[in-house]
Scaffold this motif. Structure first.
Motif, short mmCIF file in Angstrom:
data_model
loop_
_atom_site.label_atom_id
_atom_site.label_comp_id
_atom_site.label_asym_id
_atom_site.label_seq_id
_atom_site.Cartn_x
_atom_site.Cartn_y
_atom_site.Cartn_z
N CYS A 163 -46.57 -6.89 26.87
CA CYS A 163 -45.22 -7.30 26.11
C CYS A 163 -44.58 -8.68 26.72
O CYS A 163 -43.85 -9.50 26.32
CB CYS A 163 -44.16 -6.06 26.12
SG CYS A 163 -44.33 -4.90 25.13
N LYS A 167 -43.59 -11.97 25.13
CA LYS A 167 -42.24 -12.57 25.25
C LYS A 167 -42.17 -13.95 25.59
O LYS A 167 -41.70 -14.81 25.40
CB LYS A 167 -41.34 -11.62 25.94
CG LYS A 167 -41.08 -10.38 25.29
CD LYS A 167 -40.25 -10.41 23.97
CE LYS A 167 -40.62 -9.13 23.39
NZ LYS A 167 -41.86 -8.45 22.86
N ASN A 171 -43.76 -14.75 20.95
CA ASN A 171 -44.26 -14.26 19.61
C ASN A 171 -43.19 -13.27 18.92
O ASN A 171 -42.49 -12.57 19.72
CB ASN A 171 -45.62 -13.41 19.94
CG ASN A 171 -46.42 -14.10 20.58
OD1 ASN A 171 -46.77 -15.39 20.20
ND2 ASN A 171 -47.52 -13.64 21.30
N GLU A 172 -43.39 -13.39 17.67
CA GLU A 172 -42.44 -12.29 16.93
C GLU A 172 -43.02 -10.93 17.26
O GLU A 172 -44.42 -10.86 17.16
CB GLU A 172 -42.65 -12.54 15.62
CG GLU A 172 -41.72 -11.41 14.62
CD GLU A 172 -41.81 -11.51 13.27
OE1 GLU A 172 -42.78 -12.03 12.66
OE2 GLU A 172 -40.89 -11.58 12.60
N CYS A 173 -42.11 -9.93 17.70
CA CYS A 173 -42.74 -8.57 17.98
C CYS A 173 -43.77 -8.01 16.80
O CYS A 173 -43.28 -8.00 15.62
CB CYS A 173 -41.62 -7.56 18.30
SG CYS A 173 -42.18 -5.92 18.89
N TYR A 175 -44.06 -5.26 16.16
CA TYR A 175 -43.40 -4.16 15.44
C TYR A 175 -42.49 -4.29 14.50
O TYR A 175 -42.37 -3.67 13.44
CB TYR A 175 -42.78 -3.26 16.60
CG TYR A 175 -43.54 -2.00 17.38
CD1 TYR A 175 -43.88 -0.76 16.96
CD2 TYR A 175 -44.22 -2.61 18.60
CE1 TYR A 175 -44.77 -0.06 17.60
CE2 TYR A 175 -44.95 -1.73 19.15
CZ TYR A 175 -45.22 -0.49 18.80
OH TYR A 175 -45.80 0.30 19.47
N ASP A 176 -41.96 -5.64 14.52
CA ASP A 176 -41.05 -6.22 13.53
C ASP A 176 -41.73 -6.81 12.32
O ASP A 176 -41.21 -7.17 11.43
CB ASP A 176 -40.33 -7.33 14.24
CG ASP A 176 -39.09 -6.90 15.09
OD1 ASP A 176 -38.73 -5.70 14.90
OD2 ASP A 176 -38.67 -7.69 16.16
N LYS A 177 -43.08 -6.94 12.59
CA LYS A 177 -43.88 -7.37 11.37
C LYS A 177 -44.30 -5.92 10.58
O LYS A 177 -45.04 -6.21 9.74
CB LYS A 177 -45.06 -7.95 11.76
CG LYS A 177 -44.56 -9.40 12.40
CD LYS A 177 -45.83 -10.23 12.45
CE LYS A 177 -46.52 -10.41 14.07
NZ LYS A 177 -47.33 -11.58 14.21
N ASN B 34 -39.72 -17.96 12.72
CA ASN B 34 -40.74 -17.92 13.39
C ASN B 34 -41.21 -16.55 13.00
O ASN B 34 -40.90 -15.34 13.36
CB ASN B 34 -40.49 -17.57 14.95
CG ASN B 34 -41.50 -17.54 15.90
OD1 ASN B 34 -42.71 -17.30 15.49
ND2 ASN B 34 -41.25 -17.43 17.19
N ILE B 36 -42.43 -13.54 10.39
CA ILE B 36 -41.98 -12.93 9.18
C ILE B 36 -40.36 -12.63 9.09
O ILE B 36 -39.49 -12.92 8.18
CB ILE B 36 -42.58 -11.48 8.88
CG1 ILE B 36 -44.16 -11.73 8.70
CG2 ILE B 36 -42.27 -10.82 7.42
CD1 ILE B 36 -44.89 -10.30 8.72
N ASN B 37 -39.80 -11.86 10.38
CA ASN B 37 -38.50 -11.74 10.22
C ASN B 37 -37.88 -12.34 11.54
O ASN B 37 -36.65 -11.84 11.90
CB ASN B 37 -38.28 -9.96 10.37
CG ASN B 37 -39.13 -9.47 9.38
OD1 ASN B 37 -38.81 -9.75 8.03
ND2 ASN B 37 -39.85 -8.46 9.29
N SER B 38 -38.21 -13.33 12.02
CA SER B 38 -37.60 -13.58 13.37
C SER B 38 -37.45 -15.18 13.47
O SER B 38 -37.98 -15.85 12.34
CB SER B 38 -38.69 -13.23 14.61
OG SER B 38 -38.96 -11.94 14.64
N LEU B 58 -35.43 -15.28 19.24
CA LEU B 58 -36.19 -14.24 20.03
C LEU B 58 -35.89 -14.62 21.43
O LEU B 58 -35.43 -13.60 22.13
CB LEU B 58 -37.69 -14.40 19.90
CG LEU B 58 -38.45 -13.80 18.49
CD1 LEU B 58 -39.84 -14.33 18.08
CD2 LEU B 58 -38.49 -12.31 18.48
N THR B 236 -39.34 -5.84 28.19
CA THR B 236 -38.95 -6.68 26.98
C THR B 236 -37.31 -7.08 27.16
O THR B 236 -37.06 -8.12 27.01
CB THR B 236 -39.16 -6.12 25.53
OG1 THR B 236 -40.44 -6.04 25.33
CG2 THR B 236 -38.73 -6.70 24.36
#
Lengths: 244, 344
Positions: A163, A167, A171-173, A175-177, B34, B36-38, B58, B236
């Motif tokens: 992680c 970060k 990168n987009e997480c 889990y968010d994808k 950036n 799909i959802n970010s 982010l 994170t």
């Protein structure tokens, strides 16, 4: 005199070794500092003594046990190379079944010709000085460890989770994808290679030190996996990890 | 508040033209999609790709002043030579910044100016102009619980500020630098008021005053352990925080073994190795202790000197926590736990 380096393989796909032959930009620079004296996959020469033995694969037969002790006795420094050598790798998944059943499945009527043992990391049999993790092994980690040894410095072992690197790379997480990922509990050092390219982390570099498996199972469960599925995911590269 | 410069109006269609106009003056850095959802801040190449209506990015704009990874200097391994990395002022227009992210930059300014001034940060920080944009708080934003002026439309500190309205944006000009950016891009004046602020969904009960009070007594609270149980310690929350600035330093030696670089990488106090000292001792080994330390850094240690919260309420640590831990929940539980204890 340059340090004598040898490369050995045990149970594994030999991908980590091949990966090293792919060091096209670095191999010549490395050969300025080391002499490669034995490497079955790349040359015929042999040697009796090694400054550094680089060992790939897990230990899974009585013959492996004998050979790894012999290599250790003739080496000053031993480096475990890749997930099989460090953690037992995917091979260790066989350890959940009775050995006789595994032998039968693989060798059928010839099973008696092939004695087998549970697939285990090198460290269960001999002292391992340094670890290069990953499936295949992480190139930068390998080069860092080697340069540190040549400089007489203690290599810095990555202990943070994937992680962190994800970060840092913004990168987009995963889990968010809408996917699940083992990044939160998997040891970094790979510069989050898989997630940089849109994949999820399969945990090939093993778990972080003192992993909180319960909390990780809850995360996977929260994102849609059953506890049984979640455990299986974690076991893929970590079957022999005592924390699981 | 008295307007020094007149309010103007811009339609949605004007925005890309305006960004092109700004690009002629200076590099423009703005939010883009950036994944799909970010969203992420990045240098604008196509003004049409800029997204002003976003929840949060982010990383904050901190990354331009304090890069996640940077080379401090190069060296020769015989110790005879060192060459400092060249650091340049950013000289850019930051467009589409939310109020809390600019507040976070001001917090970092304080951190890097006080004590031993940090020249790399302070050099990069020069030449930055800020154009803010209002936002609609989601389930995680809670800026007005911790900031004196935490409203999504609070424009203080910006050079220009965009207030979103139904068919476009109201442009508020706040500084002379902001006014200069608008030279050559005339807009119609707007005769009316700035729209009312959007309300927040997440709140700290009692606001920052209560937080200050509770953090004087929260050290031994059982709340830390109750949240630490769910935490995997991935770090994170530290890495996405706009006011976290801790770093680690490592030397990387080149393959010739003659030269190398000293590299600084962002670090985080939630990571187990963060508190590892010589000899291998880890003095903050328990996750609950690490979580407590992280929140004390946001709400007490620096705040008791400055009177300000070092958490700006962006909600990133909660929104990106895979374990679903919310900083607002932790603080509210601490408040309730403390109220029970003192019988309030």
């Amino acid at each position: 005199m340059k340090p004598k380096v040898a490369v050995f393989d045990f149970t594994g796909c030999e991908g980590c070794e091949l990966n090293k032959l792919n060091f096209e930009d670095e191999l010549l620079a490395l050969l300025e500092h080391i002499d490669i004296v034995e490497w079955r996959e790349a040359m015929d020469d042999k040697s009796d003594h090694y400054t550094i033995a680089i060992v790939e694969g897990s230990i899974s037969t009585p013959d492996c046990v004998e050979r790894i002790h012999d290599i250790r006795n003739r080496s000053e420094i031993l480096i475990a190379l890749g997930a099989c050598a460090v953690q037992g790798g995917m091979n260790a998944m066989k350890n959940q079944y009775p050995l006789e059943q595994v032998r039968e499945e693989v060798y059928g009527c010839h099973k008696d010709l092939f004695p087998t043992l549970p697939a285990l990391p090198l460290s269960r049999y001999v002292r391992v000085d340094y670890e290069v993790r990953g499936c295949p092994m992480t190139k930068n980690e390998f080069l860092k460890i080697l340069t540190s040894i040549l400089m007489g410095k203690k290599p810095i072992k990555p202990t943070h989770a994937v992680c962190v690197e994800c970060k840092l790379n913004e990168n987009e997480c995963v889990y968010d994808k809408g996917m699940v990922c083992l990044g939160p509990i998997t040891r970094g050092g790979c510069d989050s290679l898989c997630t940089n390219f849109g994949q999820y982390c399969t945990g090939c570099r093993g778990l972080v030190d003192e992993p909180d498996v319960e909390a990780m199972l809850a995360i996977l469960n929260r994102h849609g996996l059953s506890i049984v599925e979640a455990k299986k995911r974690l076991e893929l590269f970590n079957y022999e990890n005592q924390a699981l | 508040m008295k307007q020094i410069f007149p309010l103007t109006f811009m339609t949605h269609n004007d925005i890309p033209h305006w960004i092109s106009h700004l690009q002629k003056i200076e590099n423009v850095i703005a939010p883009h999609k950036n994944g799909i959802n970010s969203f992420s801040f990045g240098k604008v190449s196509d003004p049409k790709c800029v997204i002003l209506n976003y929840d949060r990015t982010l990383s904050s704009i901190k990354k331009y002043f304090l890069p996640p990874k940077e080379t401090l200097f190069s060296f020769s391994t015989d110790g005879k030579e060192t060459t400092s990395s060249k650091v340049e002022p950013i000289n850019a227009i930051f467009l589409g910044v939310h109020n809390y992210d600019l507040e976070a930059v001001f917090r970092l300014d304080h951190n890097f100016l006080s004590g031993h001034a940090e020249s790399q940060y302070l050099t990069r920080r020069q030449g930055a102009l800020f154009i803010g944009v209002s936002y609609t708080p989601d389930e995680w934003h809670f800026s007005n619980s911790v900031l004196k002026d935490g409203e999504p439309n609070h424009s203080g500190g910006f050079d220009l500020f965009l207030h979103e309205i139904e068919d476009g944006y109201l442009l508020e000009t706040l500084t002379e630098s902001g006014q200069n950016l608008m030279k050559g891009f005339p807009l119609p004046e707007f005769d009316g008021d700035i729209p009312k602020q959007q309300s927040f969904n997440a709140h700290i009960d009692g606001g920052f005053e209560k937080v200050t009070d509770v953090f004087s007594r929260a050290w031994d609270s059982p709340v830390w352990e109750s949240y630490a149980e769910k935490c995997v310690g991935c770090g994170t929350c530290n890495l996405v925080c706009p006011t976290c600035f801790c770093f680690n330093v490592e030397d990387e030696v080149d393959l010739d073994l003659k030269t190398g670089n000293r590299i600084r990488t962002q670090d985080g106090c939630m990571l187990r190795s963060f508190s590892e000292v010589a000899g291998g001792e880890i003095f903050r080994n328990q996750k609950a202790a690490r979580m407590r330390h992280r929140l004390y850094r946001k709400f007490k240690y620096i705040s008791q000197e400055t009177g300000e919260s070092w958490c700006v309420g962006c909600g990133r640590c909660s929104a990106y926590c895979t374990a679903g831990i919310s900083i607002v929940d932790i603080v509210n539980d601490l408040i309730h736990d403390s109220n029970r204890e003192i019988g309030a």
